[in-house]
Enzyme design. Structure first.
Site, PDB file in Angstrom:
ATOM      1  CE1 TYR A  95      53.313 106.851  91.334  1.00  0.00           C
ATOM      2  CE2 TYR A  95      51.138 105.856  91.519  1.00  0.00           C
ATOM      3  CZ  TYR A  95      52.432 105.808  91.051  1.00  0.00           C
ATOM      4  OH  TYR A  95      52.858 104.741  90.314  1.00  0.00           O
ATOM      5  CD  GLU A 137      51.644 102.501  88.316  1.00  0.00           C
ATOM      6  OE1 GLU A 137      50.945 102.891  89.271  1.00  0.00           O
ATOM      7  OE2 GLU A 137      52.884 102.650  88.281  1.00  0.00           O
ATOM      8  NE  ARG A 201      59.920  88.656  99.736  1.00  0.00           N
ATOM      9  CZ  ARG A 201      59.659  89.584 100.658  1.00  0.00           C
ATOM     10  NH1 ARG A 201      58.774  90.532 100.413  1.00  0.00           N
ATOM     11  NH2 ARG A 201      60.285  89.577 101.821  1.00  0.00           N
ATOM     12  CG  PHE A 381      67.433  93.123  87.632  1.00  0.00           C
ATOM     13  CD1 PHE A 381      68.568  92.868  88.367  1.00  0.00           C
ATOM     14  CD2 PHE A 381      67.518  93.937  86.512  1.00  0.00           C
ATOM     15  CE1 PHE A 381      69.785  93.413  87.992  1.00  0.00           C
ATOM     16  CE2 PHE A 381      68.730  94.485  86.128  1.00  0.00           C
ATOM     17  CZ  PHE A 381      69.870  94.231  86.863  1.00  0.00           C
ATOM     18  N   PRO A 384      64.558  94.501  92.984  1.00  0.00           N
ATOM     19  CG  PRO A 384      64.886  95.940  94.785  1.00  0.00           C
ATOM     20  CD  PRO A 384      65.189  94.556  94.306  1.00  0.00           C
TER      21      PRO A 384
HETATM   22  P1  FAD Z   1      63.758  87.762 101.771  1.00  0.00           P
HETATM   23  O1  FAD Z   1      63.323  87.751 103.181  1.00  0.00           O
HETATM   24  O2  FAD Z   1      63.227  88.813 100.884  1.00  0.00           O
HETATM   25  O3  FAD Z   1      65.350  87.722 101.726  1.00  0.00           O
HETATM   26  C1  FAD Z   1      66.050  87.694 100.474  1.00  0.00           C
HETATM   27  C2  FAD Z   1      67.514  87.455 100.731  1.00  0.00           C
HETATM   28  O4  FAD Z   1      68.065  88.519 101.493  1.00  0.00           O
HETATM   29  C3  FAD Z   1      67.774  86.184 101.537  1.00  0.00           C
HETATM   30  O5  FAD Z   1      68.847  85.511 100.933  1.00  0.00           O
HETATM   31  C4  FAD Z   1      68.143  86.677 102.907  1.00  0.00           C
HETATM   32  O6  FAD Z   1      69.089  85.811 103.534  1.00  0.00           O
HETATM   33  C5  FAD Z   1      68.757  88.015 102.609  1.00  0.00           C
HETATM   34  N1  FAD Z   1      68.594  88.967 103.726  1.00  0.00           N
HETATM   35  C6  FAD Z   1      67.653  88.958 104.685  1.00  0.00           C
HETATM   36  N2  FAD Z   1      67.833  89.994 105.523  1.00  0.00           N
HETATM   37  C7  FAD Z   1      68.903  90.672 105.077  1.00  0.00           C
HETATM   38  C8  FAD Z   1      69.604  91.822 105.510  1.00  0.00           C
HETATM   39  N3  FAD Z   1      69.228  92.487 106.596  1.00  0.00           N
HETATM   40  N4  FAD Z   1      70.667  92.227 104.790  1.00  0.00           N
HETATM   41  C9  FAD Z   1      71.071  91.572 103.705  1.00  0.00           C
HETATM   42  N5  FAD Z   1      70.445  90.474 103.254  1.00  0.00           N
HETATM   43  C10 FAD Z   1      69.391  90.022 103.919  1.00  0.00           C
HETATM   44  N6  FAD Z   1      62.143  83.669  93.205  1.00  0.00           N
HETATM   45  C11 FAD Z   1      62.009  82.344  92.978  1.00  0.00           C
HETATM   46  O7  FAD Z   1      62.403  81.529  93.813  1.00  0.00           O
HETATM   47  N7  FAD Z   1      61.402  81.893  91.830  1.00  0.00           N
HETATM   48  C12 FAD Z   1      60.938  82.742  90.876  1.00  0.00           C
HETATM   49  O8  FAD Z   1      60.417  82.305  89.849  1.00  0.00           O
HETATM   50  C13 FAD Z   1      61.062  84.155  91.109  1.00  0.00           C
HETATM   51  N8  FAD Z   1      60.597  85.042  90.199  1.00  0.00           N
HETATM   52  C14 FAD Z   1      60.753  86.384  90.435  1.00  0.00           C
HETATM   53  C15 FAD Z   1      60.297  87.299  89.477  1.00  0.00           C
HETATM   54  C16 FAD Z   1      60.444  88.643  89.679  1.00  0.00           C
HETATM   55  C17 FAD Z   1      59.978  89.613  88.628  1.00  0.00           C
HETATM   56  C18 FAD Z   1      61.038  89.113  90.873  1.00  0.00           C
HETATM   57  C19 FAD Z   1      61.191  90.582  91.130  1.00  0.00           C
HETATM   58  C20 FAD Z   1      61.477  88.214  91.825  1.00  0.00           C
HETATM   59  C21 FAD Z   1      61.354  86.839  91.629  1.00  0.00           C
HETATM   60  N9  FAD Z   1      61.793  85.917  92.568  1.00  0.00           N
HETATM   61  C22 FAD Z   1      61.671  84.572  92.314  1.00  0.00           C
HETATM   62  C23 FAD Z   1      62.363  86.344  93.863  1.00  0.00           C
HETATM   63  C24 FAD Z   1      61.256  86.365  94.904  1.00  0.00           C
HETATM   64  O9  FAD Z   1      60.344  87.407  94.612  1.00  0.00           O
HETATM   65  C25 FAD Z   1      61.792  86.616  96.326  1.00  0.00           C
HETATM   66  O10 FAD Z   1      62.605  87.749  96.309  1.00  0.00           O
HETATM   67  C26 FAD Z   1      62.551  85.427  96.861  1.00  0.00           C
HETATM   68  O11 FAD Z   1      61.701  84.301  96.963  1.00  0.00           O
HETATM   69  C27 FAD Z   1      63.138  85.745  98.248  1.00  0.00           C
HETATM   70  O12 FAD Z   1      62.110  86.165  99.077  1.00  0.00           O
HETATM   71  P2  FAD Z   1      62.102  85.779 100.622  1.00  0.00           P
HETATM   72  O13 FAD Z   1      60.979  86.521 101.268  1.00  0.00           O
HETATM   73  O14 FAD Z   1      62.198  84.335 100.818  1.00  0.00           O
HETATM   74  O15 FAD Z   1      63.483  86.358 101.099  1.00  0.00           O
END
Ligand code: FAD
Length: 388
Positions: A95, A137, A201, A381, A384
């Protein structure tokens, strides 16, 4: 406790925050991550690139400033954030660093528009807000099944649709599976070869508690011409195999089934947003009056299809294939809308929904238009914390 003068100064900055909040928080993250690159292991670097995280922080700071006289007014929103912090293993010592860079960013972005007195007031206000979070927390960590990360072995990897794959996880230490509430999520630490930072994640637990495993169901985020593929989801789908070990944080989250309520339950999901609802459904499907409505593009990308089937389950496909049309009673083409919704579910129910932002906005709008009390509307959501 903050004195009146300090609180007045903070409140007087609300219009400035509304205008420049995102510029300040964008600058804040840039400077913070430049000077403390180790924090790139904690923050979601994709959200940084997309600008989602600065927006969420600016909204939170603004809400805190508006409610500085009585921070309990923002307790529900703060609770959601505190749950996420716990899943990310945020500690009290994080923090002061954040506070220091937030003040620096205010000063550097607003320049002469802020004087020392305003900065001091904000310094004091940040301290107060930080103490609220640290206190919340601390209690959550005490109640949590474990702190930090515990290794889980991928016992089984199951393809659920063209895009969704489930991972069944067992504690590597052979210990017991933690208690969780249907709807909660775990944090997963991904140490991806060739990627310079670890990434964290969240994944909702997609089966009911008490089954002898933790199950997550992950959508593979494929890249497009403009955007790279999702980092962690692609890695999980392509590289993580049965027998591999994943560091996992304890179940957390304030989106869960209120099992003390006697009202019927209506679950509404879009896309992979069905995961927390699947856990709720499996928990109560034999005990309570429960309706499950799922929207997807088509049957090919609809994961856990058989598992959600039931006499009060309805599937809404945007563009159904010919094969999808053989699904029978629980099938509707198009989108979820209020005219249809009121014909299939009761109004005096507890509503839970999760899905892409557009879907959530539509559902939230429909429920409000229908006159469902806000206290009976719950949502999550997959990014974020936002507002609908
Ligand atoms: P990331 O690398 O984080 O990318 C996410 C998206 O952004 C992609 O579509 C990518 O193409 C796009 N992107 C990448 N770079 C950029 C850029 N420069 N500008 C714009 N867009 C961009 N997911 C599930 O599949 N199942 C679940 O049950 C699930 N539960 C969740 C529960 C909570 C409480 C939260 C907060 C999230 C949950 N998620 C779930 C989502 C998960 O946490 C991830 O966000 C998701 O799997 C995507 O992560 P990633 O690292 O694969 O993609």
């Amino acid at each position: 406790k903050l004195d009146e003068r300090t609180r007045d100064i903070v409140k007087s900055t609300v219009p400035v925050l509304a205008e420049h909040g995102e510029a300040i928080t964008t600058h804040f993250y840039k400077r913070l991550l430049e000077d403390h690159p180790e924090l790139k292991n904690v923050f979601n670097m994709t959200h940084q690139k997309e600008g989602k995280q600065p927006r969420a922080l600016a909204n939170a700071v603004n809400a805190a400033a508006q409610n500085i006289d009585d921070l309990t007014a923002i307790a529900p929103a703060a609770d959601t954030i505190a749950e996420k912090h716990v899943s990310l293993n945020i500690q009290p010592e994080h923090y002061p660093i954040v506070g220091e860079y937030l003040l620096k960013a205010i000063k550097e972005v607003l320049g002469d528009a802020v004087n020392e007195e305003v900065l001091e007031a904000w310094g004091a206000a940040y301290g107060e807000i930080a103490d609220v979070f640290i206190g919340m927390e601390e209690k959550k960590y005490e109640a949590s099944a474990w702190t930090g990360y515990r290794n889980f072995t991928v016992e089984k990897k199951v393809k659920e649709s063209e895009e969704i794959t489930s991972f069944y996880l067992q504690p590597e230490d052979g210990g017991s599976i933690p208690f969780y509430r249907p709807g909660q999520y775990i944090g997963l630490k991904a140490d991806i070869p060739d990627y310079p930072h670890t990434q964290l994640r969240q994944y909702s637990l997609s089966d009911e508690p008490g089954k002898g495993y933790l199950r997550i169901s992950v959508k593979r985020e494929d890249g497009t011409d403009e955007l790279p593929a999702g980092l962690v989801s692609t890695w999980l789908h392509k590289d993580v195999q049965e027998g591999d070990v994943l560091p996992v944080s304890a179940p957390a989250g304030d989106f869960y089934l209120d099992e003390s309520s006697n009202r019927p339950i209506v679950l509404l999901s879009g896309g992979v947003g069905l995961t927390p609802l699947m856990s709720m459904y499996n928990k109560v499907r034999n005990e309570k009056e429960v309706y499950f409505i799922h929207a997807a593009r088509n049957g090919g990308v609809h994961g856990l299809k058989e598992e959600m089937a039931g006499k009060q389950s309805y599937v809404v496909y945007e563009t159904p294939s010919e094969e999808d049309k053989t699904l029978g009673v629980y099938y509707k083409a198009g989108y979820v809308d209020l005219d249809w919704l009121r014909t299939v579910v009761p109004k005096d129910a507890d509503f839970y929904f999760c899905g892409p932002e557009g879907f959530m906005r539509a559902v939230n709008g429909a429920l409000h238009e229908w006159g469902v009390p806000a206290g009976q509307i719950n949502y999550e959501f997959f990014g974020p914390k936002g507002t609908l």
